[in-house]
Design an enzyme around this catalytic site. Structure first.
Site, PDB file in Angstrom:
ATOM      1  N   GLU A   1       0.772  -1.217   0.003  1.00  0.00           N
ATOM      2  CA  GLU A   1       0.061   0.113   0.232  1.00  0.00           C
ATOM      3  C   GLU A   1       0.941   1.421   0.174  1.00  0.00           C
ATOM      4  OE1 GLU A   1      -3.254  -2.354   2.826  1.00  0.00           O
ATOM      5  OE2 GLU A   1      -2.400  -0.557   3.474  1.00  0.00           O
ATOM      6  N   CYS A   2       0.442   2.217  -0.877  1.00  0.00           N
ATOM      7  CA  CYS A   2       1.320   3.480  -1.075  1.00  0.00           C
ATOM      8  C   CYS A   2       2.776   3.350  -0.992  1.00  0.00           C
ATOM      9  CB  CYS A   2       0.612   4.202   0.106  1.00  0.00           C
ATOM     10  SG  CYS A   2       1.054   6.104  -0.367  1.00  0.00           S
ATOM     11  N   GLY A   3       3.391   3.621   0.202  1.00  0.00           N
ATOM     12  CA  GLY A   3       4.827   3.380   0.262  1.00  0.00           C
ATOM     13  C   GLY A   3       5.345   2.041  -0.006  1.00  0.00           C
TER      14      GLY A   3
ATOM     15  N   SER B   1      -1.417  -0.858  -4.437  1.00  0.00           N
ATOM     16  CA  SER B   1      -1.955   0.257  -4.831  1.00  0.00           C
ATOM     17  C   SER B   1      -1.474   1.276  -3.929  1.00  0.00           C
ATOM     18  CB  SER B   1      -3.630   0.136  -4.525  1.00  0.00           C
ATOM     19  OG  SER B   1      -4.147   1.460  -4.662  1.00  0.00           O
TER      20      SER B   1
END
Length: 444
Positions: free
Chosen positions: A334-336, A437
């Site tokens: 997720e993200c990072g 994502s």
């Protein structure tokens, strides 16, 4: 356990009024006086919860009526607050600010839990005009209980006396104030506060003890898992038509390995961790994970772009994760965490190779910064996912001649929508058993 158990939500008319400063300070003050304080945070914010945990010595729990159902929010509140003397909920933005009018707001959380609200008001450069402001907040919705007001940035004792007159005329409790002082103000970074700073401020604790009626706060509200909602709160839930994901809170997933670092990989909801069965952690900056036999490798968000040299130096970790992904290992990124799985991250200082699982490049250059913010939802393989997105980094295109430029967002596996059901460009990727994502998911 001290009695009675107090519970209240700290809100404000607008962001920047001082509710985070006062919430954190009150948590520290009550802990210092021997109370067991359970902190909560309205909405999806990860950073304020880290301050709460540092102060209270126990994880702060997010309460969010977009990502979870009202029933689950009440379950969370009851479960994590069961052994606490005081439950303090920090609101978000203005009291009535939500993703769709008041839906998803601090007001909505107060109605779902049927708990009183303490309003923090920035009183700088205002006196009796505060009467009009407070009257509006008190009377705008009949189903929220404003238990009292704490004034922030009060210029003098005379100024405070004028503000007390406002409360007297409105028949609302004046619970104290904080004097105007640079030492009592907090800086900001990205979303929320800079959590690399010390958790407590002696000046803040002393000011709250001296100027705020903390004894009255320690007697506000009583929450019980078995208590019925007030008729007003029930009516508010019905009129709002509250929906949301009702999460299974029974541990069910064994063998979960989670990347954890103070900044690089730190944005994960505590209730998500607790919903797993057997959990272990590793630091991608300094450790090489043992991936044999695990069911899930979870790479949460954070700020990997701030620690790229350490992540690059630990090449064995990056290679182990790539090998695990290529042989079909299950990864949630997720993200990072998604950025870490990409080919590289580019900054103003240089080009840094990452795991190479996903064939994308990320730019964290200052000139490329663009805010992407908001709730996200999508359906994949018949399962509904909800979460939140917040980042400034972007996808980077391939080279065009000698220059490199921003390109189109990579194609998504599914269409992603915001809280209102409008399509957004946030992509979701799948590579073998990797799901990645920019969205921080509330359920895995």
């Amino acid at each position: 356990m001290m009695a009675p158990k107090a519970t209240f939500l700290i809100a404000a008319p607008t962001s920047g009024s001082g509710k985070t400063t006062i919430a954190r300070g009150l948590m520290a003050l009550f802990c210092r006086k021997g109370y067991q304080v359970q902190p909560f945070k309205c909405g999806p914010d990860y950073i304020d919860t880290k301050f709460h945990e540092a102060v209270c010595g126990r994880p702060s729990i997010n309460l969010d009526t977009f990502m979870a159902s009202p029933e689950h929010v009440r379950e969370l509140f009851s479960h994590y607050g069961a052994d606490a003397d005081i439950c303090i909920v920090e609101g978000m933005m203005g009291l009535f600010d939500g993703y769709d009018r008041e839906r998803g707001s601090s007001y909505e959380i107060a109605c779902v839990l049927d708990i009183p609200v303490v309003l923090v008001v920035d009183a700088k450069s205002a006196a009796y005009s505060m009467a009009a402001l407070l009257s509006g907040f008190i009377h705008f919705r009949k189903d929220v209980r404003i238990a009292g007001v704490i004034f922030n940035k009060v210029g003098s004792e005379k100024h405070f006396q004028m503000l007390q007159q406002v409360c007297d005329d409105l028949s609302i409790a004046c619970l104290g104030h904080l004097p105007k002082s640079p030492a009592l103000e907090q800086g900001s970074r990205y979303l929320g506060l800079d959590f690399s700073k010390e958790a407590e401020s002696e000046e803040l604790i002393k000011a709250l003890e001296e100027h705020v009626n903390w004894e009255a706060l320690s007697k506000l509200g009583v929450f019980s898992e078995d208590s019925a909602l007030s008729p007003a709160a029930v009516g508010a839930q019905e009129s709002l038509g509250l929906l949301g994901v009702n999460l299974d809170f029974t541990p069910s997933k064994p063998g979960v390995l989670i990347a954890r670092n103070a900044e690089s990989f730190s944005f994960v909801y505590q209730e998500v961790i607790d919903a797993f069965g057997s959990v272990s952690f590793f630091d991608p900056e300094t450790e090489v994970p043992q991936l044999d036999g695990i069911e899930l490798l979870y790479l949460p968000g954070g700020y990997p772009e701030k620690h790229l040299e350490a992540l690059v130096a630990n090449a064995a970790c990056r290679q182990a994760i790539k090998d695990y992904a290529e042989r079909g290992g299950r990864i949630q990124a997720e993200c990072g965490g998604m950025m870490y799985l990409c080919e590289r991250i580019v900054t103003d200082e240089g080009d840094y190779p990452m795991c190479g699982v996903l064939p994308y490049s990320i730019t964290a250059r200052k000139s490329d910064r663009k805010l992407s913010l908001g709730y996200r939802q999508f359906t994949l393989d018949g399962k509904a996912y909800r979460g939140h997105e917040f980042h400034y980094t972007q996808f980077f295109s391939e080279k065009s001649g000698k220059a490199e430029r921003l390109g189109e967002t990579p194609k998504s596996l599914v269409q992603v929508y915001n809280a209102k059901g409008e399509p957004v460009s946030t992509p979701v990727f799948r590579h073998k058993n990797v799901l990645a994502s920019y969205t921080h998911l509330y359920q895995i």
